[in-house]
Design a protein around this motif. Sequence first.
Motif, mmCIF file in Angstrom:
data_model
loop_
_atom_site.group_PDB
_atom_site.id
_atom_site.type_symbol
_atom_site.label_atom_id
_atom_site.label_comp_id
_atom_site.label_asym_id
_atom_site.label_seq_id
_atom_site.Cartn_x
_atom_site.Cartn_y
_atom_site.Cartn_z
ATOM 1 N N VAL A 1 0.856 -1.203 0.000
ATOM 2 C CA VAL A 1 0.000 0.000 0.000
ATOM 3 C C VAL A 1 0.886 1.246 0.000
ATOM 4 N N PHE B 1 -5.336 4.481 -2.477
ATOM 5 C CA PHE B 1 -5.903 4.507 -1.126
ATOM 6 C C PHE B 1 -5.937 5.963 -0.651
ATOM 7 N N LEU C 1 -8.435 1.252 4.681
ATOM 8 C CA LEU C 1 -7.916 0.122 3.899
ATOM 9 C C LEU C 1 -8.914 -1.036 3.895
#
Length: 252
Positions: free
Chosen positions: A38, A54, A80
């Motif tokens: 991420v 994200f 998330l």
Amino acid sequence: MKLSAEQVKQFNENGYLVVPGLLTPLQLEELKRMVDAVLDGTIKPDPSQDLEDFELQYEPAVTGSAAVPRRDRIRVAFHLCHSHPYFWNHAVRPEILDVVESLLGERIKLYTDQMFVKPAHHGSEVPFHQDHAYWTQVEPYRMISCWVALDDATVENGCVRMLPGTHHQLLPHREFEGNQRYGLLEEDVDAGREVAVEIKAGSAMFHHSLTVHRSFPNLGDQGRRGLVTIYMPADAVFVKPWNFKYGFRTVR
Ligand SMILES: O=C(O)CCC(=O)C(=O)O
């Protein structure tokens, strides 16, 4: 594993509780790999979300600095669990929900998660605050956060610092400039009672949404990542509108 009566008593007294070794070494390695992905931008939100990335907040000192790798520029990654199935599965792990059930009761809704990155050298502070000051749409003022350490959290790298026994009433918060919208100053609380909660990677700290806490900047060489998932009792009442786009799903 459900908490013992002694652990519940400790939580009720202090407003937080450390659960050592919540994740197995294998679960921890997998979680770290996914969080790195991420932060590096090598995985993206689920395509159904129609999001380019994200939801990220950057460290003010290095936001535009191309010399610093992306993973070390991010301060917080939000939601998330609502954007990727791996993190949904983390949020509904039985190991976590068993503890939350011991503290909130049998019917639990998931709110969201927040990945606090606190990168080495320039990870910025989080001022004193009570989480529920941000969530007054929901009563009673009683949610539970599960803060899982991805790295050993130490005084040097900015572990979370709790004020025990402050989880009984909401204090008036002040407007702040910068990343954190509301907070408390040292003069608003009894800062002398603060406890630095040092925990090992794979362990967790559960806290009540009224327990006052903060964390210092990370000026050391070691990063300090903590993934927080947040839960409420399923019978919580929405006293003001809350247009949270992901909704609040019952997870137990
Ligand atoms: O991880 C941090 O430094 C802050 C965490 C926090 O404020 C929270 O879990 O509510």
